[in-house]
Design a protein around this motif. Sequence first.
Motif, PDB file in Angstrom:
ATOM      1  N   ILE B 131       2.059  15.912  -4.994  1.00 32.57           N
ATOM      2  CA  ILE B 131       1.817  17.046  -4.080  1.00 32.57           C
ATOM      3  C   ILE B 131       3.116  17.779  -3.749  1.00 32.57           C
ATOM      4  CG2 ILE B 131      -0.247  16.002  -3.053  1.00 32.57           C
ATOM      5  CD1 ILE B 131       1.459  15.287  -0.588  1.00 32.57           C
ATOM      6  N   GLY B 132       4.241  17.167  -4.062  1.00 33.68           N
ATOM      7  CA  GLY B 132       5.527  17.794  -3.742  1.00 33.68           C
ATOM      8  C   GLY B 132       6.098  17.175  -2.484  1.00 33.68           C
ATOM      9  N   THR B 133       7.360  16.824  -2.545  1.00 24.16           N
ATOM     10  CA  THR B 133       7.941  16.054  -1.440  1.00 24.16           C
ATOM     11  C   THR B 133       8.184  16.892  -0.202  1.00 24.16           C
ATOM     12  OG1 THR B 133      10.079  16.411  -2.453  1.00 24.16           O
ATOM     13  CG2 THR B 133       8.978  14.331  -2.949  1.00 24.16           C
ATOM     14  N   SER B 134       7.950  18.192  -0.305  1.00 23.07           N
ATOM     15  CA  SER B 134       8.114  19.021   0.902  1.00 23.07           C
ATOM     16  C   SER B 134       6.817  19.111   1.706  1.00 23.07           C
ATOM     17  CB  SER B 134       8.574  20.424   0.503  1.00 23.07           C
ATOM     18  OG  SER B 134       7.545  21.053  -0.231  1.00 23.07           O
ATOM     19  N   VAL B 135       5.761  18.537   1.196  1.00 26.19           N
ATOM     20  CA  VAL B 135       4.482  18.604   1.921  1.00 26.19           C
ATOM     21  C   VAL B 135       4.308  17.348   2.772  1.00 26.19           C
ATOM     22  CG1 VAL B 135       1.977  18.701   1.695  1.00 26.19           C
ATOM     23  CG2 VAL B 135       3.420  19.955   0.074  1.00 26.19           C
ATOM     24  N   PRO B 136       4.256  17.486   4.096  1.00 22.89           N
ATOM     25  CA  PRO B 136       4.069  16.301   4.956  1.00 22.89           C
ATOM     26  C   PRO B 136       2.675  15.718   4.732  1.00 22.89           C
ATOM     27  CG  PRO B 136       4.471  18.298   6.272  1.00 22.89           C
ATOM     28  CD  PRO B 136       4.292  18.733   4.866  1.00 22.89           C
ATOM     29  N   PHE B 137       2.608  14.378   4.722  1.00 26.50           N
ATOM     30  CA  PHE B 137       1.286  13.796   4.540  1.00 26.50           C
ATOM     31  C   PHE B 137       1.025  12.651   5.512  1.00 26.50           C
ATOM     32  CE2 PHE B 137       3.647  10.971   1.715  1.00 26.50           C
ATOM     33  CZ  PHE B 137       3.022   9.732   1.886  1.00 26.50           C
ATOM     34  N   VAL B 138      -0.259  12.440   5.743  1.00 23.88           N
ATOM     35  CA  VAL B 138      -0.744  11.375   6.608  1.00 23.88           C
ATOM     36  C   VAL B 138      -1.230  10.239   5.715  1.00 23.88           C
ATOM     37  CG1 VAL B 138      -2.425  10.754   8.389  1.00 23.88           C
ATOM     38  CG2 VAL B 138      -1.547  13.116   8.255  1.00 23.88           C
ATOM     39  N   LEU B 139      -0.753   9.044   5.996  1.00 26.63           N
ATOM     40  CA  LEU B 139      -1.198   7.842   5.292  1.00 26.63           C
ATOM     41  C   LEU B 139      -2.422   7.313   6.018  1.00 26.63           C
ATOM     42  CD1 LEU B 139      -0.864   5.268   3.558  1.00 26.63           C
ATOM     43  CD2 LEU B 139       0.976   4.573   5.097  1.00 26.63           C
ATOM     44  N   GLN B 140      -3.553   7.248   5.321  1.00 26.07           N
ATOM     45  CA  GLN B 140      -4.773   6.797   5.991  1.00 26.07           C
ATOM     46  C   GLN B 140      -5.051   5.340   5.661  1.00 26.07           C
ATOM     47  OE1 GLN B 140      -8.384   8.994   5.135  1.00 26.07           O
ATOM     48  NE2 GLN B 140      -9.385   8.235   6.980  1.00 26.07           N
ATOM     49  N   ASP B 141      -5.033   4.512   6.670  1.00 30.87           N
ATOM     50  CA  ASP B 141      -5.288   3.074   6.501  1.00 30.87           C
ATOM     51  C   ASP B 141      -6.690   2.774   7.048  1.00 30.87           C
ATOM     52  OD1 ASP B 141      -5.113   0.353   6.136  1.00 30.87           O
ATOM     53  OD2 ASP B 141      -4.009   0.008   7.996  1.00 30.87           O
ATOM     54  N   PHE B 142      -7.667   2.726   6.178  1.00 28.94           N
ATOM     55  CA  PHE B 142      -9.069   2.675   6.598  1.00 28.94           C
ATOM     56  C   PHE B 142      -9.807   1.682   5.694  1.00 28.94           C
ATOM     57  CE2 PHE B 142     -13.044   5.611   7.191  1.00 28.94           C
ATOM     58  CZ  PHE B 142     -13.576   4.710   8.091  1.00 28.94           C
ATOM     59  N   PRO B 143      -9.455   0.401   5.803  1.00 31.98           N
ATOM     60  CA  PRO B 143      -9.957  -0.591   4.838  1.00 31.98           C
ATOM     61  C   PRO B 143     -11.468  -0.754   4.806  1.00 31.98           C
ATOM     62  CG  PRO B 143      -8.775  -1.659   6.642  1.00 31.98           C
ATOM     63  CD  PRO B 143      -8.534  -0.196   6.772  1.00 31.98           C
ATOM     64  N   GLN B 144     -12.165  -0.570   5.914  1.00 32.40           N
ATOM     65  CA  GLN B 144     -13.621  -0.723   5.895  1.00 32.40           C
ATOM     66  C   GLN B 144     -14.254   0.259   4.915  1.00 32.40           C
ATOM     67  OE1 GLN B 144     -11.409  -0.457   8.696  1.00 32.40           O
ATOM     68  NE2 GLN B 144     -12.914   0.433  10.072  1.00 32.40           N
ATOM     69  N   SER B 145     -13.626   1.402   4.754  1.00 31.04           N
ATOM     70  CA  SER B 145     -14.208   2.393   3.863  1.00 31.04           C
ATOM     71  C   SER B 145     -13.564   2.374   2.474  1.00 31.04           C
ATOM     72  CB  SER B 145     -14.068   3.781   4.486  1.00 31.04           C
ATOM     73  OG  SER B 145     -14.532   4.763   3.605  1.00 31.04           O
ATOM     74  N   THR B 146     -12.239   2.204   2.431  1.00 27.78           N
ATOM     75  CA  THR B 146     -11.556   2.274   1.134  1.00 27.78           C
ATOM     76  C   THR B 146     -11.552   0.938   0.402  1.00 27.78           C
ATOM     77  OG1 THR B 146      -9.439   1.684   2.125  1.00 27.78           O
ATOM     78  CG2 THR B 146      -9.961   4.037   1.991  1.00 27.78           C
ATOM     79  N   ASN B 147     -11.720  -0.147   1.159  1.00 26.06           N
ATOM     80  CA  ASN B 147     -11.575  -1.494   0.607  1.00 26.06           C
ATOM     81  C   ASN B 147     -10.154  -1.773   0.125  1.00 26.06           C
ATOM     82  OD1 ASN B 147     -12.679  -3.996   0.277  1.00 26.06           O
ATOM     83  ND2 ASN B 147     -13.322  -3.643  -1.827  1.00 26.06           N
ATOM     84  N   VAL B 148      -9.196  -1.022   0.639  1.00 26.13           N
ATOM     85  CA  VAL B 148      -7.776  -1.266   0.349  1.00 26.13           C
ATOM     86  C   VAL B 148      -7.132  -1.798   1.631  1.00 26.13           C
ATOM     87  CG1 VAL B 148      -5.577  -0.217  -0.299  1.00 26.13           C
ATOM     88  CG2 VAL B 148      -7.709   0.539  -1.385  1.00 26.13           C
TER      89      VAL B 148
END
Lengths: 307, 307, 307, 307
Positions: B131-148
């Motif tokens: 996405i390009g390192t100038s774009v701020p991003f949110v890390l989503q930690d949502f294991p019930q849905s992602t299973n990660v």
Amino acid sequence: MAKLDESAKGVYIISVTPFTDSGVLDLDSTDRMVDFYVEKGVTGFTLLGMMGEAPKLTMAESRSFVQRVLKRLNGKAPVVVGASSPGFASMAELTKAVMDDGAAGVMIAPPGTLKTDDQIVTYYENAAEAIGTSVPFVLQDFPQSTNVHMTAGVIARIIKALPSCVMLKHEDWPGLAKLSALRAMTDLRRVSILVGNGGVFLPEEMERGADGAMTGFAYPEMMTEVVKAYQASKPDRARDIFDAYLPLARYEQQPGPGLAIRKYVLQKRGVIASAALRKPGPKLSALDIAETEKMIARQTRRLQEIG
Amino acid sequence: MAKLDESAKGVYIISVTPFTDSGVLDLDSTDRMVDFYVEKGVTGFTLLGMMGEAPKLTMAESRSFVQRVLKRLNGKAPVVVGASSPGFASMAELTKAVMDDGAAGVMIAPPGTLKTDDQIVTYYENAAEAIGTSVPFVLQDFPQSTNVHMTAGVIARIIKALPSCVMLKHEDWPGLAKLSALRAMTDLRRVSILVGNGGVFLPEEMERGADGAMTGFAYPEMMTEVVKAYQASKPDRARDIFDAYLPLARYEQQPGPGLAIRKYVLQKRGVIASAALRKPGPKLSALDIAETEKMIARQTRRLQEIG
Amino acid sequence: MAKLDESAKGVYIISVTPFTDSGVLDLDSTDRMVDFYVEKGVTGFTLLGMMGEAPKLTMAESRSFVQRVLKRLNGKAPVVVGASSPGFASMAELTKAVMDDGAAGVMIAPPGTLKTDDQIVTYYENAAEAIGTSVPFVLQDFPQSTNVHMTAGVIARIIKALPSCVMLKHEDWPGLAKLSALRAMTDLRRVSILVGNGGVFLPEEMERGADGAMTGFAYPEMMTEVVKAYQASKPDRARDIFDAYLPLARYEQQPGPGLAIRKYVLQKRGVIASAALRKPGPKLSALDIAETEKMIARQTRRLQEIG
Amino acid sequence: MAKLDESAKGVYIISVTPFTDSGVLDLDSTDRMVDFYVEKGVTGFTLLGMMGEAPKLTMAESRSFVQRVLKRLNGKAPVVVGASSPGFASMAELTKAVMDDGAAGVMIAPPGTLKTDDQIVTYYENAAEAIGTSVPFVLQDFPQSTNVHMTAGVIARIIKALPSCVMLKHEDWPGLAKLSALRAMTDLRRVSILVGNGGVFLPEEMERGADGAMTGFAYPEMMTEVVKAYQASKPDRARDIFDAYLPLARYEQQPGPGLAIRKYVLQKRGVIASAALRKPGPKLSALDIAETEKMIARQTRRLQEIG
């Protein structure tokens, strides 16, 4: 002891397994715990459920624990024993042993390998045959833990096929539509439905036809009083009680530290001597304890307000 | 519009996607909804989250919806757009488009194929590069849905490796110990932490160092007022408000009918014209609606009591 | 009997569990099966593996089966016993019992609840402590069945932390890069690596540093001869043998009917009296049997061609 | 172009997506690849399957790739396009676009959220409605990847309910009994059944009633010749060919490096200019390449022996 049947109602408490600080099965606390639960109005007991610490016991410890509870109860309340097992031989062996000891029935959750409707129904047919068709059993529908998903239709097929299926433990998250669908089936034998998940959907479940709860909040009086209020047709009273306990019930229901919180509260209430869990199990942080204490204080205040 | 950074706090509302009764994207309701959320005190918006109905939109509809919200807001609040995608080319394409439109950043949830700590970290390195390192991003930690499943250590590795990771959406169930562990890491850049799960653990999360919420309860004022009370160091006031809303928040949080309940309430409150969901989506039963109404009535009464 | 150590190599056969047609544990067939496997050149035995029918035995049957194999072997080959268990108390109890009986070590697979690198390492630390650090154990890496995914790095952490971890059962599908990565780690104690999956990737695994196989194809001579050919530095000979058996090995490896096919072949070869499986277990169709017979005939012909 | 119907047979190749070394979609290689597959005897093409690299394309690239293949084929073979999507709006949009371009039908795999028989059937009813009942579609049964498990009964319900379902992609692992059960249903409309999994169970599937394969081994001639041999009632000849290719087919079928191996072979055969994969994707090690080369050499020799 009378066997479990379709008329069961009220609260079947999922009891904790008390250990000493060094991890030894604590049978003295077991006695005290039995008395406590009876005093709080439970109508039955469920031991060796699939959650909690039952899998941490050896077979000998499991037997010893069940026998101690049965002895202390001395017939005052029926006892259901979790008999879920990876194989039917072990399931049958444990079932025979606990029924001989005086249990009222067993509870069976499906193994995670079941993927289709037919596989689920066949599994229960085989299980009922393995334990003997004279042994009443509870069908446990707990997809968050088992990863087995049963429709109302599948549950109905099992109930129709197997007369020894006398109770559904309704523990989907929360599966309210499924409960309503089952109660709306006019051609289906009416089995007892008790609900799980720490009781955090108890009002809605009672209003949709549940007969009570089979779960393990550290304040069993929440559940016994909510159920009684519904039995007395006082839904607003039921919700007043429920709402007062909800913040803590929600907190105790969290996966991970939940069981440690429950044991902490039971120890604090003088029920069990130690809050220790066997490994693997979480340890509460100072923050966990502070939050618990704060919620208990608020809960006490709120209960006084509602009278 | 300013870009998202580590200082973000308050409530980033996960907005619903309004449709007409016939299933057409409803841009008039979108305007009204934006105004409503602003009026209730939200500090930001999150669009096209992985839950909800974003995947039911075509790419053109997604773009149109984002542009409408941005236009209505006209800079009054930052907008984060969900850019999770099975492939980096699509993720990069969508990110470029919405950043050009004026979004403040994007949110990225991990694909369910990630199984080990290293795979998770590598995935975010690749995503940030894409996405390009100038774009701020949110890390989503949502294991019930992602299973990660991410440990605090893995999240810290990502934050350290990637300066453009400016926010964590904390949405484990509920992962309180993880939040505490992250805030206790003295060598870790402090990112913004906003919490999910409909806010049903908001008090504990605020007390452990969250900066607010990024989720979508139909009463956003619950979240904005709880956050404000904590910012004003009034934890008891915060819990009074929270407890009043908790029965309904819990109910709206149930998987399955939850989103339909949220839309029902928003329609009832005059925010959106129709409560319709696109398929596949549940329909509320008369019982669902009666329960919702009962809880709203009780909630209103309770809010009056606490003043 | 000598304990298992890092020098183990060759073929540790995962034996079937013989039953009579009526489902009773068949100890006479057990003796014959032990002799058969020894005659085919296996260097060790693995009993009560997590797949197969071990979970269908009662604890008493499990003990009886292990003791019968140990008695028949009378020290001719080491025996590893599967000790995976939902709780450490049961794991420790079974381990003590079989080590007292004369087993060489135990094998431990991780429970499916482990989601992160740290959880996996901690689990094995607790398990090794529970069974006693003097008991050698096999780390089973079998993600298709356990749903636990271990990197080479995690396996290395366990080997470094726990001296009693003397063997890896490499059973990813097929995880060839993982095997190469482990063998390339110059700072890692060299443990024995035996491979699973019915041997269908045996040549590649031997070429990457495996010491042999621990699995259960009905033609164990395929595995013992392939391993011997590699030990004699004859890789082409090894592949000639392997290729001749591959069509049937692939067929026997299929989930579902696979174990029934294996038992069918072993009965046909005169090893066990009955091909019966305990419930739940598949029944072979006429087509399954015809396919098996056809492949055996082709295999025999091909083996003659390669001499 | 004629639309797909129940009479489809032979080999529908799942084509790779060629990129240049720098990751740009390589349309020149696409042309060469189309010619290669046609020359090897495939009867159809399947593009944008759920595995492989289709999700790594942007929507514009996907459209461009499909159009290029259609143009090059110029009606010489039907093209099926994967239209699986998290939402029906996108599925309908893509379907309309590719059918307008000249595709013969689309393929739809179920989303992993489907857990019960009824949910699966309802999903396909909604999907068929969304894409339009005049568009023929392929039902993809691929549980290892989708985690959705369909019984023969569920597949039959879908075929009966939806006339536009004209083909089953049979890709269970390997689900032979399911295939037999479907072909034994005398009251079921006969749909085309093509098989997946790289063809590693192709002989058994053909013998049980499959009409061919829909998968992507780098030697498509294995599949076209095996299918032809069965069509000519020469099952032994079919197995001779199959067995010669099996070691490499098995190797290429491994999760992880499999697709990189396939591209390596196709590059080596002069079909595509570069073996590059877009991220995330594995890189082959020297060992992977050496093993591949060794198996190709052995395969060539074996094919000469069988003539």
